[in-house]
Enzyme design. Structure first.
Site, mmCIF file in Angstrom:
data_model
loop_
_atom_site.group_PDB
_atom_site.id
_atom_site.type_symbol
_atom_site.label_atom_id
_atom_site.label_comp_id
_atom_site.label_asym_id
_atom_site.label_seq_id
_atom_site.Cartn_x
_atom_site.Cartn_y
_atom_site.Cartn_z
ATOM 1 N N GLY A 71 3.316 0.551 -3.631
ATOM 2 C CA GLY A 71 3.902 0.991 -2.372
ATOM 3 C C GLY A 71 4.567 -0.140 -1.620
ATOM 4 N N ASN A 151 -2.732 3.982 7.719
ATOM 5 C CA ASN A 151 -3.746 3.550 6.768
ATOM 6 C C ASN A 151 -5.054 3.129 7.428
ATOM 7 O OD1 ASN A 151 -1.690 1.527 7.539
ATOM 8 N ND2 ASN A 151 -3.079 0.075 6.570
ATOM 9 N N GLN A 179 -0.433 6.389 2.272
ATOM 10 C CA GLN A 179 -1.742 6.887 2.669
ATOM 11 C C GLN A 179 -1.773 8.415 2.725
ATOM 12 O OE1 GLN A 179 -5.341 5.773 2.674
ATOM 13 N NE2 GLN A 179 -3.934 4.116 3.178
ATOM 14 N N SER A 199 2.169 5.152 -3.753
ATOM 15 C CA SER A 199 1.413 4.203 -4.566
ATOM 16 C C SER A 199 0.294 4.961 -5.269
ATOM 17 C CB SER A 199 0.832 3.091 -3.692
ATOM 18 O OG SER A 199 0.284 2.065 -4.487
ATOM 19 N N ALA A 200 0.236 4.858 -6.588
ATOM 20 C CA ALA A 200 -0.631 5.722 -7.391
ATOM 21 C C ALA A 200 -2.114 5.529 -7.109
ATOM 22 C CB ALA A 200 -0.358 5.493 -8.877
ATOM 23 N N CYS A 327 -4.771 -4.674 2.807
ATOM 24 C CA CYS A 327 -3.722 -5.686 2.684
ATOM 25 C C CYS A 327 -3.853 -6.770 3.747
ATOM 26 C CB CYS A 327 -2.341 -5.031 2.775
ATOM 27 S SG CYS A 327 -1.990 -3.958 1.380
#
Length: 383
Positions: A71, A151, A179, A199-200, A327
């Site tokens: 992502g 998120n 998210q 994003s997987a 992150c």
């Protein structure tokens, strides 16, 4: 000691469907998808089928789906690719004050390159209001980027309305749906998104693979130069196993979306009710309206408690939670998202995010809530 994973917003375990799709690629279908021989053609077929699967979930065309590494890459490409496509022209980019670091820092880099970057404020629930975008948008605004769901707090933004405003002023609209994916509808036409990041590993797929939806007609300069992969828009050897796993995980998530959302929301609600009833000074950050919050999210602040100390105490008790965005893990600074919502630095540092998933049930939630209450009580006794 019982161990409970309550950090599904950071990452999720790989689902069986994704594992099996990847196993086939690792064991048998190992060819380079850009090779012209039979092994390559078989891998290319797998990638094409995965692209079609992702496109169906997004109500998009397969040629509007570009596979990336994550992502963060998708967010970087959306902002920087749109900016670079303007050539020597600059212009305004609008982002919300609670964006993921991938958007926030990309915007900062573009600001340093001479672009005008405007931050939209949020209210106490972390929500952007349409009138703030109306006030911020200018004739030279070319891109608005507001995340679909936060998120940290799970706040769901009114992206459809924001996209309408952007389009009315001739600007593109990008949404970071990392998210939101696996919990909210991703119909890009209904939402009005020109670009959308995924994003997987947030929806039980593998780590290291993502996607960027780019509406046909949107001009993006490639972020990663290289070969002819991804229709010459994103260089690098195609990660066939990861792409197959991502598509399988996304299909599984959306085949059972409503039922799983209802189940996980009941788990979250049991946790919230126990904490609010048994922990003095516990306050839920973000929207209280369940329609405006992701079904798996409970982000609490605990008066007089340091969040890092509470996380350590919970980890010793077997409860795995988070201080916020993975992150930003390790940062000593309070959450930028919570500060933008009006929390004080001490309130932000006293916040802990609990997120639930497929492998947690109501009994787990109540056990975890009891451990939270015990840990807060012990920490306060030490003060």
């Amino acid at each position: 000691m019982k161990k409970l994973y309550l950090d599904y917003a950071a990452t999720t375990p790989l689902c069986e469907e994704a594992f099996e799709a990847m196993r086939v690629c690792f064991a048998d279908n190992f060819g380079n998808a850009n090779s012209q021989h039979s092994f390559g053609r078989e891998a290319a077929k797998t990638v094409a089928e995965a692209r079609a699967t992702v496109a169906r979930v997004l109500n998009a065309e397969p040629n509007e789906i570009y596979f990336t590494s994550c992502g963060t890459e998708s967010d970087n490409w959306a902002l920087k690719g749109a900016a670079l496509a303007r050539g020597d022209a600059k212009g305004r980019i609008i982002v919300s004050a609670t964006e993921h670091p991938a958007v926030y820092h990309s915007a900062e880099q573009l600001r340093n390159a001479g672009f005008d970057v405007c931050e939209l404020p949020v209210d106490g629930d972390g929500l952007v209001h349409a009138e703030e975008l109306e006030k911020a948008i200018t004739p030279d605004t070319f891109l608005v980027s507001v995340m679909y769901a936060n998120n940290e707090t799970g706040a769901v933004q009114p992206v459809k309305r924001l996209a309408e405003i952007a389009h009315a002023h001739g600007a593109l609209f990008h949404t970071d749906a990392v998210q939101a994916a696996g919990a909210l509808p991703l119909d890009v036409k209904a939402l009005g998104a020109d670009m959308m990041s995924l994003s997987a590993h947030k929806f039980y797929g593998p780590k290291g693979v993502g996607a960027l939806y780019v509406r046909n007609g949107v001009n993006l300069v490639p972020l990663i130069a290289g070969g002819e992969q991804e229709r010459a828009k994103r260089g690098g050897t195609t990660d066939t196993p990861a792409i197959a796993g991502m598509a399988a995980a996304l299909k599984r998530a959306y085949d059972n979306l409503d039922a799983e959302n209802a189940r996980v929301a009941s788990v979250r609600d049991a946790f919230v009710a126990y904490v609010e009833s048994n922990v003095q000074g516990a306050v839920l950050n973000g929207p209280k309206d369940p329609e405006l919050r992701l079904p798996n999210n409970a982000d609490f602040r605990f008066g007089g408690i340091d969040g890092e100390a509470l996380l350590f105490a919970l980890d010793l008790a077997g409860i795995c939670a988070s201080g916020g965005s993975a992150c930003s893990s390790g940062s000593k600074e309070p959450s930028r998202t919570l500060l933008a919502m009006g929390l004080s630095p001490s309130e932000a540092k006293g916040s802990v995010r609990f997120t639930f998933g497929r492998h947690t049930d109501v009994a787990d939630a109540l056990y975890a809530a009891e451990q939270v209450a015990n840990a807060v009580k012990r920490l306060r006794a030490l003060q």
